[in-house]
Design a protein around this motif. Structure first.
Motif, short mmCIF file in Angstrom:
data_model
loop_
_atom_site.label_atom_id
_atom_site.label_comp_id
_atom_site.label_asym_id
_atom_site.label_seq_id
_atom_site.Cartn_x
_atom_site.Cartn_y
_atom_site.Cartn_z
N GLU A 131 -33.36 25.46 10.58
CA GLU A 131 -33.29 25.37 12.05
C GLU A 131 -31.88 25.45 12.63
N LEU A 132 -30.91 25.90 11.87
CA LEU A 132 -29.55 26.02 12.38
C LEU A 132 -29.51 26.96 13.58
N VAL A 133 -28.71 26.59 14.57
CA VAL A 133 -28.59 27.41 15.78
C VAL A 133 -27.11 27.63 16.07
N ASN A 134 -26.77 28.85 16.45
CA ASN A 134 -25.38 29.25 16.69
C ASN A 134 -25.07 29.32 18.19
N VAL A 135 -23.81 29.07 18.50
CA VAL A 135 -23.33 29.15 19.87
C VAL A 135 -22.04 29.94 19.88
N ILE A 136 -21.94 30.90 20.78
CA ILE A 136 -20.69 31.61 21.05
C ILE A 136 -20.19 31.16 22.42
N VAL A 137 -18.96 30.68 22.47
CA VAL A 137 -18.33 30.38 23.75
C VAL A 137 -17.26 31.44 23.98
N ALA A 138 -17.38 32.18 25.07
CA ALA A 138 -16.48 33.31 25.33
C ALA A 138 -15.17 32.83 25.93
N ILE A 139 -14.09 33.08 25.20
CA ILE A 139 -12.75 32.81 25.72
C ILE A 139 -12.24 34.04 26.46
#
Length: 253
Positions: A131-139
């Motif tokens: 159940e791992l979930v990824n997040v991208i935060v845009a710089i």
């Protein structure tokens, strides 16, 4: 502040395997992330035997930092961001429970930096919960020209590469995906992208003169406990196995 998602967004995420959240963070916060990204480059971590850093060779053989992993232990700014409720609240809604940080990395993707072939992140994490979930935060902003991430919807219900193998997909495996259905998500600074650890994705070369800095965070459901230390040990063991006889030179700082 945009820290709530609705049922339509949740349904879209479950159908496609990824979700873009626009304008989550403001310009002042983004500017602070940019300054912090520059500060980290001045710490002297660009060494081929430092397993925190991933390097590539630029013009005249100059070592260029592609990413730092982990980063929250050396950056109070990004450690605070990883705990921000504007991330944790929507993740809790998508996962149906609270989440805990599993992995973190800062990717610079400077002009000329190569991309990544088609893969599913779970290929590298098969000893951990599905159940791992990824997040991208845009710089920085991202698009096709500077190597924005291309996602392929609807394949996040299964592992497409051979179980037990940690690698990009083979050509035969990648051909099972409808490449015409891929979406290069264009993001602006302060946007957030959430995607399932089984969602196939890839990115191209940064052919622009712009950076494409992104903070990548991975979270696990809280019911599995704190897995952060376990994944760090796993990464180090994997790197030592990959390097073989050169492993004795590895260090971490």
């Amino acid at each position: 502040m945009k820290n709530r998602i609705d049922a339509t967004q949740i349904d879209g995420y479950r159908s496609k395997g990824y979700l873009a959240l626009r304008g989550v963070f403001g310009a002042g916060e983004v500017a602070a992330w940019g300054a912090e990204s520059r500060r980290l480059l001045r710490l002297g971590l660009a060494h081929e035997d430092n397993w925190r850093t991933v390097l590539y060779r630029g013009p005249a053989g100059l070592a260029v930092v592609d990413r730092l992993s982990p980063v929250v232990d050396i950056s109070p700014v990004f450690a605070s961001l990883a705990r921000d409720e504007r991330l944790l609240r929507p993740l809790g809604a998508l996962c149906g429970e609270a989440v805990r940080l599993f992995k973190d990395k800062l990717i610079y993707k400077m002009p000329g930096a190569a991309g990544y072939e088609m893969h599913q992140d779970y290929s590298s994490w098969q000893t951990f919960p599905r159940e791992l979930v990824n997040v991208i935060v845009a710089i920085d902003g991202a698009d096709a020209e500077n190597g924005g991430v291309e996602f392929f919807p609807g394949y996040h219900d299964r592992l497409l590469s051979a179980a037990g193998e940690l690698r990009y997909m083979s050509d035969a495996e990648a051909r099972r995906i409808d490449h015409g259905g891929g979406e290069v998500l264009q993001t602006e600074p302060g946007d957030v992208v959430v995607f399932d650890c089984l969602t196939p994705h890839r990115s191209g070369v940064n052919r622009s003169n712009r950076l494409r800095r992104q903070l990548y965070l991975t979270y696990s459901p809280a019911r599995h406990g704190d897995l952060y230390g376990a994944q760090l040990r796993y990464i180090e063991e994997t790197e030592r196995a990959r390097r073989g006889g050169a492993a004795a030179r590895l260090f971490f700082r």
